[in-house]
Structures are given as C-alpha cells and as structure tokens.
Design a protein around this motif. Structure first.
Motif, PDB file in Angstrom:
ATOM      1  N   TRP A  98       0.805  -1.224   0.000  1.00  0.00           N
ATOM      2  CA  TRP A  98       0.000   0.000   0.000  1.00  0.00           C
ATOM      3  C   TRP A  98       0.841   1.280   0.000  1.00  0.00           C
ATOM      4  CZ3 TRP A  98      -5.074  -0.792  -0.903  1.00  0.00           C
ATOM      5  CH2 TRP A  98      -5.632  -2.028  -0.559  1.00  0.00           C
ATOM      6  N   GLU A  99       2.146   1.192  -0.339  1.00  0.00           N
ATOM      7  CA  GLU A  99       3.020   2.370  -0.282  1.00  0.00           C
ATOM      8  C   GLU A  99       2.687   3.441  -1.321  1.00  0.00           C
ATOM      9  OE1 GLU A  99       4.385  -0.704   0.193  1.00  0.00           O
ATOM     10  OE2 GLU A  99       4.975  -0.404   2.268  1.00  0.00           O
ATOM     11  N   SER A 100       1.931   3.099  -2.347  1.00  0.00           N
ATOM     12  CA  SER A 100       1.624   4.087  -3.380  1.00  0.00           C
ATOM     13  C   SER A 100       0.464   5.002  -2.987  1.00  0.00           C
ATOM     14  CB  SER A 100       1.304   3.394  -4.709  1.00  0.00           C
ATOM     15  OG  SER A 100       0.221   2.504  -4.545  1.00  0.00           O
ATOM     16  N   TYR A 101      -0.037   4.856  -1.769  1.00  0.00           N
ATOM     17  CA  TYR A 101      -1.139   5.696  -1.295  1.00  0.00           C
ATOM     18  C   TYR A 101      -0.645   6.665  -0.236  1.00  0.00           C
ATOM     19  CZ  TYR A 101      -4.250   2.633  -3.828  1.00  0.00           C
ATOM     20  OH  TYR A 101      -4.860   1.942  -4.836  1.00  0.00           O
ATOM     21  N   GLY A 102      -1.282   7.813  -0.194  1.00  0.00           N
ATOM     22  CA  GLY A 102      -0.946   8.829   0.786  1.00  0.00           C
ATOM     23  C   GLY A 102      -2.018   9.889   0.822  1.00  0.00           C
ATOM     24  N   GLY A 130       4.455   6.192   6.446  1.00  0.00           N
ATOM     25  CA  GLY A 130       3.938   6.390   7.797  1.00  0.00           C
ATOM     26  C   GLY A 130       2.806   5.431   8.103  1.00  0.00           C
ATOM     27  N   PRO A 131       1.702   5.945   8.634  1.00  0.00           N
ATOM     28  CA  PRO A 131       0.613   5.057   9.046  1.00  0.00           C
ATOM     29  C   PRO A 131      -0.330   4.633   7.917  1.00  0.00           C
ATOM     30  CG  PRO A 131       0.068   7.310   9.600  1.00  0.00           C
ATOM     31  CD  PRO A 131       1.478   7.328   9.050  1.00  0.00           C
ATOM     32  N   TRP A 132      -0.256   5.267   6.755  1.00  0.00           N
ATOM     33  CA  TRP A 132      -1.258   5.015   5.703  1.00  0.00           C
ATOM     34  C   TRP A 132      -1.273   3.581   5.201  1.00  0.00           C
ATOM     35  CZ3 TRP A 132      -4.363   8.667   6.551  1.00  0.00           C
ATOM     36  CH2 TRP A 132      -3.891   9.934   6.917  1.00  0.00           C
ATOM     37  N   PRO A 133      -0.144   2.946   4.881  1.00  0.00           N
ATOM     38  CA  PRO A 133      -0.209   1.556   4.409  1.00  0.00           C
ATOM     39  C   PRO A 133      -0.827   0.596   5.431  1.00  0.00           C
ATOM     40  CG  PRO A 133       1.903   2.510   3.830  1.00  0.00           C
ATOM     41  CD  PRO A 133       1.220   3.495   4.746  1.00  0.00           C
ATOM     42  N   GLY A 134      -0.469   0.734   6.684  1.00  0.00           N
ATOM     43  CA  GLY A 134      -1.027  -0.133   7.718  1.00  0.00           C
ATOM     44  C   GLY A 134      -2.520   0.075   7.904  1.00  0.00           C
ATOM     45  N   ARG A 135      -2.957   1.313   7.812  1.00  0.00           N
ATOM     46  CA  ARG A 135      -4.386   1.612   7.952  1.00  0.00           C
ATOM     47  C   ARG A 135      -5.183   0.994   6.813  1.00  0.00           C
ATOM     48  NH1 ARG A 135      -3.524   8.003   9.313  1.00  0.00           N
ATOM     49  NH2 ARG A 135      -3.020   7.753  11.514  1.00  0.00           N
ATOM     50  N   LEU A 136      -4.658   1.102   5.594  1.00  0.00           N
ATOM     51  CA  LEU A 136      -5.359   0.519   4.442  1.00  0.00           C
ATOM     52  C   LEU A 136      -5.410  -1.004   4.550  1.00  0.00           C
ATOM     53  CD1 LEU A 136      -3.959   2.869   1.696  1.00  0.00           C
ATOM     54  CD2 LEU A 136      -6.385   2.516   2.176  1.00  0.00           C
ATOM     55  N   SER A 137      -4.316  -1.615   4.950  1.00  0.00           N
ATOM     56  CA  SER A 137      -4.290  -3.065   5.106  1.00  0.00           C
ATOM     57  C   SER A 137      -5.303  -3.514   6.159  1.00  0.00           C
ATOM     58  CB  SER A 137      -2.879  -3.520   5.487  1.00  0.00           C
ATOM     59  OG  SER A 137      -2.849  -4.910   5.658  1.00  0.00           O
ATOM     60  N   LYS A 138      -5.337  -2.809   7.265  1.00  0.00           N
ATOM     61  CA  LYS A 138      -6.265  -3.139   8.355  1.00  0.00           C
ATOM     62  C   LYS A 138      -7.714  -3.007   7.886  1.00  0.00           C
ATOM     63  CE  LYS A 138      -7.093  -1.873  13.162  1.00  0.00           C
ATOM     64  NZ  LYS A 138      -6.612  -1.050  14.276  1.00  0.00           N
ATOM     65  N   MET A 139      -8.029  -1.946   7.162  1.00  0.00           N
ATOM     66  CA  MET A 139      -9.386  -1.757   6.648  1.00  0.00           C
ATOM     67  C   MET A 139      -9.736  -2.854   5.652  1.00  0.00           C
ATOM     68  SD  MET A 139     -10.040   2.313   6.065  1.00  0.00           S
ATOM     69  CE  MET A 139     -11.726   2.063   5.514  1.00  0.00           C
ATOM     70  N   CYS A 140      -8.800  -3.204   4.783  1.00  0.00           N
ATOM     71  CA  CYS A 140      -9.028  -4.233   3.774  1.00  0.00           C
ATOM     72  C   CYS A 140      -9.367  -5.564   4.450  1.00  0.00           C
ATOM     73  CB  CYS A 140      -7.802  -4.370   2.872  1.00  0.00           C
ATOM     74  SG  CYS A 140      -7.990  -5.558   1.526  1.00  0.00           S
ATOM     75  N   HIS A 141      -8.566  -5.950   5.433  1.00  0.00           N
ATOM     76  CA  HIS A 141      -8.835  -7.193   6.165  1.00  0.00           C
ATOM     77  C   HIS A 141     -10.198  -7.126   6.864  1.00  0.00           C
ATOM     78  CE1 HIS A 141      -5.147  -9.425   5.552  1.00  0.00           C
ATOM     79  NE2 HIS A 141      -4.439  -8.327   5.801  1.00  0.00           N
ATOM     80  N   GLY A 142     -10.551  -5.951   7.363  1.00  0.00           N
ATOM     81  CA  GLY A 142     -11.854  -5.772   8.008  1.00  0.00           C
ATOM     82  C   GLY A 142     -13.002  -5.991   7.022  1.00  0.00           C
ATOM     83  N   TYR A 143     -12.872  -5.440   5.819  1.00  0.00           N
ATOM     84  CA  TYR A 143     -13.919  -5.636   4.806  1.00  0.00           C
ATOM     85  C   TYR A 143     -14.055  -7.102   4.434  1.00  0.00           C
ATOM     86  CZ  TYR A 143     -14.164  -0.583   3.957  1.00  0.00           C
ATOM     87  OH  TYR A 143     -14.335   0.766   4.069  1.00  0.00           O
ATOM     88  N   VAL A 144     -12.933  -7.776   4.240  1.00  0.00           N
ATOM     89  CA  VAL A 144     -12.978  -9.197   3.874  1.00  0.00           C
ATOM     90  C   VAL A 144     -13.608  -9.995   5.013  1.00  0.00           C
ATOM     91  CG1 VAL A 144     -11.587 -11.239   3.337  1.00  0.00           C
ATOM     92  CG2 VAL A 144     -11.068  -9.056   2.237  1.00  0.00           C
TER      93      VAL A 144
END
Length: 193
Positions: A98-102, A130-144
């Motif tokens: 998720w590093e391409s997001y900010g 910073g925190p953006w990749p981890g936040r996106l990963s966490k949200m993605c796992h939550g949706y799944v």
C-alpha cells in the motif's frame, strides 16, 4: 600558466558582460510554493484511518481487490477462480504494501490519493508512508472479514461497480452518508485524541 589563466578570466568577464548588454536582465522564472498537508494528531498518530478518509480508503481497497482478482483470473486462463484461489488473492490483496497511497490536500480538504482514486492533482504534495499503508491493510482485512470472501468474489464477478457498491456504498458502507462518492462527513473534532 599565469598568462593563460589571466586571459581566460578576462574572456569570461567580457563574455558575461556581453551577455547582459545583449539580453539585459533575464526575467526570473515564476516560482510556485506547494505546502505539504498539515496533518492533525489523529491523522499522524492514530492506528485507525481517520473517519474523513474512509470513503477514499474504501475506493482504494475496492480498486486493489478488483485489480488483483482480475490479474489472477487472467493468469489461470479461465473466467472463475476456485474458492481457495480467490481466498488467497484476497489475502494477498490486503497484505500488500500500500506504499503508493498517501494524503494530499485538495482545495483545503485532505483526500487519500493513489491508484484508482479520483481527483488527483499533479501539482500537490502527497504524504505517503507512515501510518497510511497499515491503515489501508487493516481496513481491507476488516472488509474481507465482514463481507466474506465468497460475497466479495461474487461482487467482483458482477463487475467493478458491484464491488464498490458492496464495500463502499451499501447501507453501512464508508461512503453511504456522503454525496457523490466523496468522503463521509467528519464526526469527531480535531482535539479528540
């Protein structure tokens, strides 16, 4: 050696003076200052995605899931993936970097930016890492986890709009309370950390 150095220095000075006489003062190139977005303590430090960016994050997640599933289907040369295949692809989608997001600031509003997201300004500063990749990963796992792999894959099979509708725009979706697919209105104040 000294006469050669002196001649070179004299010619350099004459050349510089001659340029000014012919061209005059060159106009200064216009400069543009683009500040980085000013992030609140919540935006900088919280392990959770700020509420105001949930809709953008959901669209980024839907885009990445769609891309990963589409690529996996293309590799196997058949239309549908087996249950174990799509479960693996969904896990890989959520666990990616998720590093391409900010975050960018557009018209005074902070927005998530990256592949699959609208309204990206070429002349702006994007804060990535910073925190953006981890936040996106966490949200993605939550949706799944909430929707389930089979339901997400079924929506993918109906098309990208169906997957975005399932994840982002349904009754409880991150974009449900916003207009035109923009970010949901912020519920908490800046000083609530």
């Amino acid at each position: 050696m000294w006469p050669v150095l002196a001649a070179w220095l004299a010619l350099s000075l004459l050349a510089a003076m001659g340029t000014e006489e012919v061209c005059g003062d060159l106009p200064a190139a216009p400069s543009r200052s683009i500040p980085a977005p000013q992030l609140s303590p919540e935006e900088r430090l919280s392990p959770h995605m700020p509420e105001s960016l949930h809709c953008d994050a959901c669209h980024a997640i839907a885009f990445q899931i769609e891309e990963q599933l589409r690529r996996a289907e293309g590799k196997v040369g058949r239309k549908a993936l087996s249950e174990s295949d799509y479960m693996e692809v969904l896990e890989r989608s959520c666990s990616q970097g998720w590093e391409s997001y900010g975050v960018q600031e557009l018209d005074g509003e902070k927005r998530l930016a990256g592949p699959g997201l609208p309204r990206q300004e070429p002349m702006s500063v994007m804060v990535t890492g910073g925190p953006w990749p981890g936040r996106l990963s966490k949200m993605c796992h939550g949706y799944v986890g909430e929707r389930g792999e089979a339901q997400i894959y079924g929506a993918h099979r109906r098309g990208p709009a169906a997957l975005r509708e399932l994840l982002c725009h349904g009754e409880k979706g991150a974009c449900a309370s916003s207009k035109a697919g923009g970010p949901a209105p912020r519920k908490a104040t800046q000083d609530e950390l």
